[in-house]
Design a protein around this motif. Structure first.
Motif, PDB file in Angstrom:
ATOM      1  N   LEU A 141       0.246  -2.723  -1.617  1.00  0.00           N
ATOM      2  CA  LEU A 141       0.703  -2.634  -3.000  1.00  0.00           C
ATOM      3  C   LEU A 141       1.163  -1.219  -3.364  1.00  0.00           C
ATOM      4  O   LEU A 141       1.849  -1.028  -4.377  1.00  0.00           O
ATOM      5  N   TYR A 142       0.786  -0.236  -2.549  1.00  0.00           N
ATOM      6  CA  TYR A 142       1.076   1.163  -2.878  1.00  0.00           C
ATOM      7  C   TYR A 142       2.020   1.818  -1.870  1.00  0.00           C
ATOM      8  O   TYR A 142       2.076   3.041  -1.768  1.00  0.00           O
ATOM      9  N   PHE A 143       2.775   0.999  -1.162  1.00  0.00           N
ATOM     10  CA  PHE A 143       3.853   1.538  -0.347  1.00  0.00           C
ATOM     11  C   PHE A 143       5.176   1.441  -1.110  1.00  0.00           C
ATOM     12  O   PHE A 143       5.341   0.611  -2.013  1.00  0.00           O
ATOM     13  N   ASP A 144       6.107   2.270  -0.719  1.00  0.00           N
ATOM     14  CA  ASP A 144       7.372   2.369  -1.436  1.00  0.00           C
ATOM     15  C   ASP A 144       8.171   1.067  -1.368  1.00  0.00           C
ATOM     16  O   ASP A 144       8.970   0.779  -2.262  1.00  0.00           O
ATOM     17  N   ASP A 145       7.938   0.272  -0.316  1.00  0.00           N
ATOM     18  CA  ASP A 145       8.699  -0.967  -0.189  1.00  0.00           C
ATOM     19  C   ASP A 145       8.050  -2.146  -0.914  1.00  0.00           C
ATOM     20  O   ASP A 145       8.554  -3.268  -0.848  1.00  0.00           O
TER      21      ASP A 145
END
Length: 633
Positions: free
Chosen positions: A150-154
């Motif tokens: 949920l906290y990756f750029d993608d």
């Protein structure tokens, strides 16, 4: 792997050992009653009621059983794991049907739709404890990866901006940052009559607010939420450093370097912002990356920041993130980040005489602009007119409270100066460190770290027995409450499970693993050792075996194992909660042997004990939740 066998019989087992084993048993019985009485026929919590629409409370439900998997991982009955797993599944199912004011449920894809990382940190303690308890459960691993994702750029959530290395809001989750809207808190009981004012007035440039009392004036309600929305719904804050635990948890399951690199990148971003701000961590950063973007250029005044929650909240993120980074690569230099913040506060501290011998250092906990700081804050230095003391922007001078940040700093570094820092912050106005409060008042039973340190220093030899007595008292008190109310609470709110949870794990962590309690708002367990039962092929002490870490020094530990049962037991002792440490030598009965492994094998015939003095190199191995191969059948 070095192997050791106990040959020393005892006439009578030590009291701490029998108390430790009894604690596992009486707590199991209490949990059995708890789940039978405080969940409905389908195993679901009794809160929220039908038709409830709200924002808050998901973390409070999980806090009612978050520590059960950890007790299982230390040697508790299988009931702890099964009951926790079933209750968590029931909470997910329930909250996935509870609406919020935003047009979607409280849980989306099994994760809170959007909260700050003070509350998300509390709720995710269960997730981290499950990694220690049952890393072979596919659902546990899947959640670890999905939650971190949920906290990756993608991610479609938009929670994280990888280019600027910032979390895009103080309130994030499975629905992203764009639903943060404080005006919706009114219908959930967080209107102007809520306790916004208890921390004081966080802003000095809003004409409608001259003093803290103005925050709970109903006529100011609309303006209050306008300001909150303007200043506290976008951009990054130090509490978001707790996301590093989500990433570290995923790495411990998978070994995927992208989780580890996320931790380093994000921690480095905050260290750069702190350097840009003259060495003090700013409490708000805009989405552009600019410090003070939504607070008229001020580095203070953000959500849970220096002017509002103060060091108690600001200190969480730097400490948790630095711990995680040390675990991941072994570099102690990461600890300079939280250490520097404590040093800034201590340099501004004021010594106050506590008795004929001792002074207590009162450090500033908050920063803000000049103004009226009359509000209800006990234990802080005040002027003759009752105004809270204010010096060069710093105010609310008080002892370091019971925040464990300095303790964790020493625990991770094992440096003498960090240990002295703990002593220098000691509050001599409060209880003697050689005393255990059998009925700690807070939900996380804080403060016992200091009594435990006194034990490790040789000043409180009765601590193991006293902390076991306190943990037993906790179980008795909760069982008595359940019995007296007929297992039917008069009032059922989001806290009803948490306030009746009979499990207290702190003493077991300290004694069996040589570990302080994790930082409650989202930290991982950091430990000297953990144990595995070869007979049952599972984590934790074998049935009938008690453990006591008697010394923790720079060089290693002293560990005593006692088999209070009648059957022979075989076990593994692992260096570190995640195998991150390495045993160098192990001495027993005056004979030293090379170990050169992160595990040793121990055989304990019934009615015997064994003391081991183990040399240790810390944080030299790649950490993992993986179970020892000897357990995998």
């Amino acid at each position: 792997m070095a192997s050791f066998e106990a040959t020393k019989p005892y006439t009578k087992p030590p009291a701490w050992a029998t108390d430790q084993r009894r604690l596992f048993d009486v707590t199991r019985d209490a949990v059995d009653s708890f789940t039978d009485r405080y969940l409905d026929d389908e195993g679901r919590p009794l809160w929220p009621p039908d038709g409830h629409v709200g924002i808050d409370g998901s973390d409070d439900l999980v806090e009612g059983f978050y520590n059960w998997p950890l007790v299982y991982a230390m040697g508790g009955d299988r009931l702890f794991l099964d009951a926790a797993t079933e209750t968590y599944r029931a909470v997910i199912d329930s909250l996935s049907e509870v609406e919020t004011p935003y047009g979607h449920p409280m849980y989306v894809d099994e994760f809170d739709q959007g909260r700050d990382w003070f509350h998300l940190g509390e709720g995710n303690l269960y997730t981290y404890n499950m990694g220690l308890a049952d890393p072979t459960d596919d659902a546990v691993v899947d959640r670890a990866e999905r939650f971190a994702g949920l906290y990756f750029d993608d991610s479609e959530t938009g929670n994280y901006d990888a280019e600027k290395r910032l979390v895009r809001s103080p309130q994030t989750g499975s629905m992203g940052p764009d639903y943060a809207d404080f005006s919706e808190y009114v219908s959930h009981g967080y209107g102007a009559d809520y306790r916004w004012w208890r921390h004081g007035l966080p802003w000095r440039d809003i004409p409608e607010f001259d003093e803290a009392a103005d925050l709970h004036d109903p006529e100011n309600e609309e303006r209050l939420f306008e300001v909150l929305n303007e200043r506290c719904t976008k951009g990054d804050i130090p509490l978001n450093l707790n996301v590093t635990s989500l990433m570290t948890n995923a790495y411990l399951h998978t070994g995927d370097d992208r989780y580890r690199e996320w931790v380093f990148d994000y921690l480095d971003a905050w260290r750069e912002r702190t350097a840009e701000n003259g060495g003090i961590i700013p409490d708000n950063v805009g989405r552009s990356g600019e410090i003070g973007e939504y607070t008229n250029g001020k580095w203070y005044g953000g959500y849970y920041g220096w002017s509002w929650g103060g060091w108690h909240y600001v200190g969480i993120g730097p400490t948790v993130a630095a711990e995680n980074a040390v675990l991941l690569d072994g570099t102690r230099e990461h600890l300079d980040f939280p250490r520097s913040q404590l040093d800034h506060l201590m340099e501004r501290g004021i010594e106050v005489s506590a008795d004929a011998v001792n002074d207590t250092l009162y450090i500033p906990h908050k920063f803000g602009e000049p103004g009226n700081y009359h509000y209800n804050a006990s234990g802080v230095l005040k002027e003759n007119d009752g105004e809270i003391r204010y010096e060069d922007g710093w105010f609310e001078f008080r002892p370091h409270k019971d925040d464990p940040y300095a303790v964790h700093l020493w625990y991770m570094s094992m440096r003498d100066d960090d240990r002295q820092r703990v002593r220098d912050l000691r509050n001599h106005h409060k209880q003697d460190w050689r005393r255990v409060d059998p009925r700690a008042k807070t939900k996380h039973a804080d403060g016992h770290e200091y009594a435990w340190l006194s034990y490790l220093d040789g000043e409180f030899p009765d601590y193991p027995k006293r902390i076991m007595e306190a943990n037993h008292a906790h179980v008795r008190d909760r069982t008595k409450l359940m019995r007296e109310e007929g297992y039917c609470p008069d009032e059922i709110d989001e806290d009803y499970l948490r306030n009746r949870n009979p499990v207290s794990e702190k003493g077991l962590l300290q004694l069996t693993m040589g570990a302080p309690q994790p930082i409650y708002y989202g930290g991982l367990v950091m430990a000297q050792v953990r144990h595995f039962d070869l007979g049952r092929g599972r984590p934790g002490l074998p049935d009938g075996v008690a453990a006591l870490v008697e010394e923790v020094t720079t060089d290693g530990i002293v560990l005593t194992l006692v088999n209070v049962g009648g059957q022979d037991r075989e076990m593994l002792v692992q260096a570190g909660a995640y195998g991150e440490h390495e045993f160098t030598t192990v001495s027993t009965d005056g004979r030293e042997r090379a170990a050169e492994s992160n595990r040793i094998r121990v055989t304990l015939p019934g009615g015997t004990s064994l003391s081991l003095e183990a040399g240790m190199d810390r944080f030299v191995n790649d950490p993992t939740y993986d179970l020892p191969t000897e357990l995998v059948r």
